[in-house]
Design an enzyme around this catalytic site. Sequence first.
Site, PDB file in Angstrom:
ATOM      1  N   ASP A 128      67.880  41.620 126.111  1.00 30.17           N
ATOM      2  CA  ASP A 128      66.715  42.052 125.334  1.00 30.17           C
ATOM      3  C   ASP A 128      66.236  40.875 124.494  1.00 30.17           C
ATOM      4  OD1 ASP A 128      64.823  43.506 124.005  1.00 30.17           O
ATOM      5  OD2 ASP A 128      66.130  45.189 123.553  1.00 30.17           O
ATOM      6  N   TYR A 130      63.539  39.052 121.674  1.00 27.98           N
ATOM      7  CA  TYR A 130      62.562  39.170 120.591  1.00 27.98           C
ATOM      8  C   TYR A 130      61.347  38.337 120.986  1.00 27.98           C
ATOM      9  CZ  TYR A 130      65.996  41.155 117.326  1.00 27.98           C
ATOM     10  OH  TYR A 130      66.904  41.959 116.706  1.00 27.98           O
ATOM     11  N   HIS A 135      57.529  41.825 115.555  1.00 30.84           N
ATOM     12  CA  HIS A 135      58.737  42.632 115.682  1.00 30.84           C
ATOM     13  C   HIS A 135      59.954  41.875 115.141  1.00 30.84           C
ATOM     14  CE1 HIS A 135      61.756  45.325 117.177  1.00 30.84           C
ATOM     15  NE2 HIS A 135      62.223  44.446 118.045  1.00 30.84           N
ATOM     16  N   ARG A 144      67.581  40.152 106.226  1.00 30.54           N
ATOM     17  CA  ARG A 144      67.610  38.907 105.461  1.00 30.54           C
ATOM     18  C   ARG A 144      66.535  38.818 104.389  1.00 30.54           C
ATOM     19  NH1 ARG A 144      68.476  37.549 110.773  1.00 30.54           N
ATOM     20  NH2 ARG A 144      66.265  37.110 111.080  1.00 30.54           N
ATOM     21  N   GLU A 200      60.511  51.282 120.819  1.00 30.87           N
ATOM     22  CA  GLU A 200      59.675  50.121 121.072  1.00 30.87           C
ATOM     23  C   GLU A 200      59.137  50.198 122.498  1.00 30.87           C
ATOM     24  OE1 GLU A 200      62.420  46.937 120.558  1.00 30.87           O
ATOM     25  OE2 GLU A 200      63.279  47.899 118.787  1.00 30.87           O
ATOM     26  N   GLU A 202      58.152  48.069 125.580  1.00 31.35           N
ATOM     27  CA  GLU A 202      58.482  46.719 126.015  1.00 31.35           C
ATOM     28  C   GLU A 202      58.064  46.495 127.473  1.00 31.35           C
ATOM     29  OE1 GLU A 202      62.537  46.375 123.283  1.00 31.35           O
ATOM     30  OE2 GLU A 202      62.703  46.506 125.458  1.00 31.35           O
ATOM     31  N   ASP A 235      62.129  51.584 124.740  1.00 30.81           N
ATOM     32  CA  ASP A 235      63.438  51.249 124.189  1.00 30.81           C
ATOM     33  C   ASP A 235      63.697  52.140 122.972  1.00 30.81           C
ATOM     34  OD1 ASP A 235      65.727  50.178 123.168  1.00 30.81           O
ATOM     35  OD2 ASP A 235      64.999  48.113 123.087  1.00 30.81           O
TER      36      ASP A 235
END
Length: 250
Positions: A128, A130, A135, A144, A200, A202, A235
């Site tokens: 998978d 990014y 996203h 973070r 999601e 995709e 997903d």
Amino acid sequence: MASSFVQYGPESDFPIQNLPFGIFSTPGGNAHVGVAIGEYVLDLLAIAHLFDGPLLKDVAASVFGKPSLNAFMGLERPHWVEARKTITKLLSADEPTLRDNAELRAKALIPLSSVTLHLPAEIGDYTDFYSSKEHASNVGIMFRGKDNALMPNWLHLPVGYHGRSSSIVVSGTPITRPCGQLKYGEAPPVYGATKEFDFELETAFFVGGKATQLGEPINIKNAKEHIFGMVVMNDWSGNKKKREKEEDKY
């Protein structure tokens, strides 16, 4: 533009310019390879004898009779190209081979409404990626914070991770809400179904072609030799976002 003797409306998702491979079965029949055209499935096993090109004439019946696309995808790109050219030609308005053979046409063109569609491939592994900056930023903020949402390497290489290949299912399969440990405040964790879903939309790519050896990379210039095709994929996952009063852990 090419036209087909198969009738379909201008809004059809499957004109002759878009002939997706898939796996289907009829009541009481075995699953095997077909191609969507308009509101029909073209049964490739039924017309395997018409694939008389140098690459497919000896293997068409074998690969198109399988309950997944893996054997076909395991061939090489020239085989895929030859197959698509043959299928396009057979479905063309000015090609009489299938158009004028009423018996074969009735056997090979099956209404989509009367078939069952199956997962097209046996998926042993998947990665998978990014691939959307938005996203990746949203996920990064969860873990973070806003100032460090994107790691420095994200802009220089596609960041990917392994997913659960065993959880890939065909469209229409009921989705089971995942369970895990949930923690509320200072109380001990409890086991239960996740309270939220993350979903999601995709694009997923099927990889095939000539196998590589362990440690042998594929140059990006040769990617098309290994990309068999693509699908739209939903997903779904349990929400792992940290919140003030609850945290789902797996």
